[in-house]
Design an enzyme around this catalytic site. Structure first.
Site, PDB file in Angstrom:
ATOM      1  N   GLU A   1       0.792  -1.083   0.158  1.00 30.68           N
ATOM      2  CA  GLU A   1      -0.021  -0.016  -0.057  1.00 30.68           C
ATOM      3  C   GLU A   1       0.715   1.263  -0.079  1.00 30.68           C
ATOM      4  O   GLU A   1       1.605   1.378   0.793  1.00 30.68           O
ATOM      5  CB  GLU A   1      -0.978  -0.066   1.164  1.00 30.68           C
ATOM      6  CG  GLU A   1      -1.780   1.117   1.401  1.00 30.68           C
ATOM      7  CD  GLU A   1      -3.136   1.090   2.219  1.00 30.68           C
ATOM      8  OE1 GLU A   1      -3.084   0.236   2.705  1.00 30.68           O
ATOM      9  OE2 GLU A   1      -3.759   1.874   2.066  1.00 30.68           O
TER      10      GLU A   1
ATOM     11  N   GLU B   1     -12.468   1.645   2.964  1.00 28.69           N
ATOM     12  CA  GLU B   1     -11.686   1.681   4.474  1.00 28.69           C
ATOM     13  C   GLU B   1     -12.452   2.989   5.011  1.00 28.69           C
ATOM     14  O   GLU B   1     -11.834   3.829   5.368  1.00 28.69           O
ATOM     15  CB  GLU B   1     -10.719   1.772   4.426  1.00 28.69           C
ATOM     16  CG  GLU B   1      -9.735   0.595   4.230  1.00 28.69           C
ATOM     17  CD  GLU B   1      -8.176   0.900   4.424  1.00 28.69           C
ATOM     18  OE1 GLU B   1      -7.483   0.051   5.211  1.00 28.69           O
ATOM     19  OE2 GLU B   1      -7.675   1.633   3.601  1.00 28.69           O
TER      20      GLU B   1
HETATM   21 MN   LIG Z   1      -6.069   1.689   2.732  1.00 30.15          MN
END
Ligand SMILES: [Mn+2]
Length: 293
Positions: free
Chosen positions: A149, A243
């Site tokens: 990420e 998220e």
């Molecule tokens: Mn994330």
């Protein structure tokens, strides 16, 4: 594209009653449940098998999210810490194999949240690449994609942009080592979000979505039509996972730095309605070839 959410939407601690949440997430119409990868190494085989069985019965794909702690940093200067990190992530991937989770996603090239005590970027980059080469081989042998990420400058000093992550992938040179782009982080670091997605191209293995303040997609200013078009341009067909972080308090509120309630003080039924509407919105923006509905 398949659509999902991180497990933690309804709470403010990094824990989960997976049986309950899996049913809810499936009922809301999602394809993916993103679980806490650290939870997997604390579950018994019986518990792992239960999670696998319930996800299969509900038709949910499981992805596994991790921000390794500082004592498991695969880019640490101390070789013992690097080794502990490699062992930890290897154990996670073995547990993932058991539950048939085929994507590990997160900051598996450093630690999270970063404390910025040591910010020697070339050194952390080179040590991390060596560790990820090793982990990539394990991921490949298990049929798992290792999606690193890209996060903003306040959370790491290693990978802040799509361009940097592409170079990191080239340095690692393993087809199972990919990039995770998150619209919340891209909004801070990229000149142009759709261009950053197109640049990632085939390196893109996972996508996180949220508004600039981590509200649910459709409740802010991000250019969702253009983001959807960029994903279609690169023929992206993997996970799109929300998220959302609306609730203050707890360890989640502290780690994510939620210092006010972003939910409007609503109850669980209303939280469900919010996320269901956001899922409908995202599908309309990302799956349409007509430029949105
Ligand atoms: Mn994330």
């Amino acid at each position: 594209m398949k659509f999902g959410t991180l497990y933690s939407y309804w709470g403010n601690e990094w824990n989960c009653e997976y049986t309950k949440v899996a049913k809810k997430v499936a009922d809301l119409g999602f394809d993916i449940l993103e679980v806490g990868a650290d939870h997997l190494v604390h579950m018994s085989n019986v518990e792992l098998d239960e999670l696998k069985d319930i996800s299969k019965s509900l038709g949910l794909t499981l992805t596994s999210n991790i921000g390794p702690a500082k004592d498991k940093d695969v880019a640490a200067a101390d070789p013992k810490i690097r080794r502990a990190g490699i062992e930890y992530l290897t154990n996670i991937m073995k547990a993932m194999d058991r539950i048939d989770s085929r994507s590990i996603v997160g900051v598996m090239y450093s630690f999270w949240p970063c404390d910025f005590q040591d910010v020697d970027k070339p050194a952390a980059w080179n040590r991390g690449v060596q560790s990820v080469k090793e982990l990539g081989k394990i991921a490949e042998s298990l049929g798992i994609e290792y999606c690193m990420e890209v996060v903003n400058r306040f959370e790491t000093f290693v990978l802040n942009t799509s361009e940097e992550a592409i170079q990191y992938c080239k340095d690692v040179d393993n087809k199972n080592v990919k990039i995770l782009l998150d619209t919340f982080h891209m909004n801070i670091e990229e000149d142009n979000i759709p261009d950053a997605i197109r640049l990632a191209g085939n390196y893109l293995g996972h996508v996180h979505v949220g508004e600039g303040n981590r509200k649910l997609p459709g409740n802010g200013h991000l250019p969702w039509d253009e983001i959807g078009q960029s994903l279609r341009d690169i023929h992206y067909n993997k996970g799109i996972v929300m998220e959302p972080f609306l609730l203050q308090g707890g360890q989640v509120g502290k780690d994510i730095k939620v210092w006010r309630d972003l939910s409007g003080g609503v109850d669980e039924a209303e939280m469900d309605r919010y996320i269901k509407e956001s899922l409908r919105f995202l599908r309309s923006k990302f799956l349409s070839n007509q430029g949105g509905l």
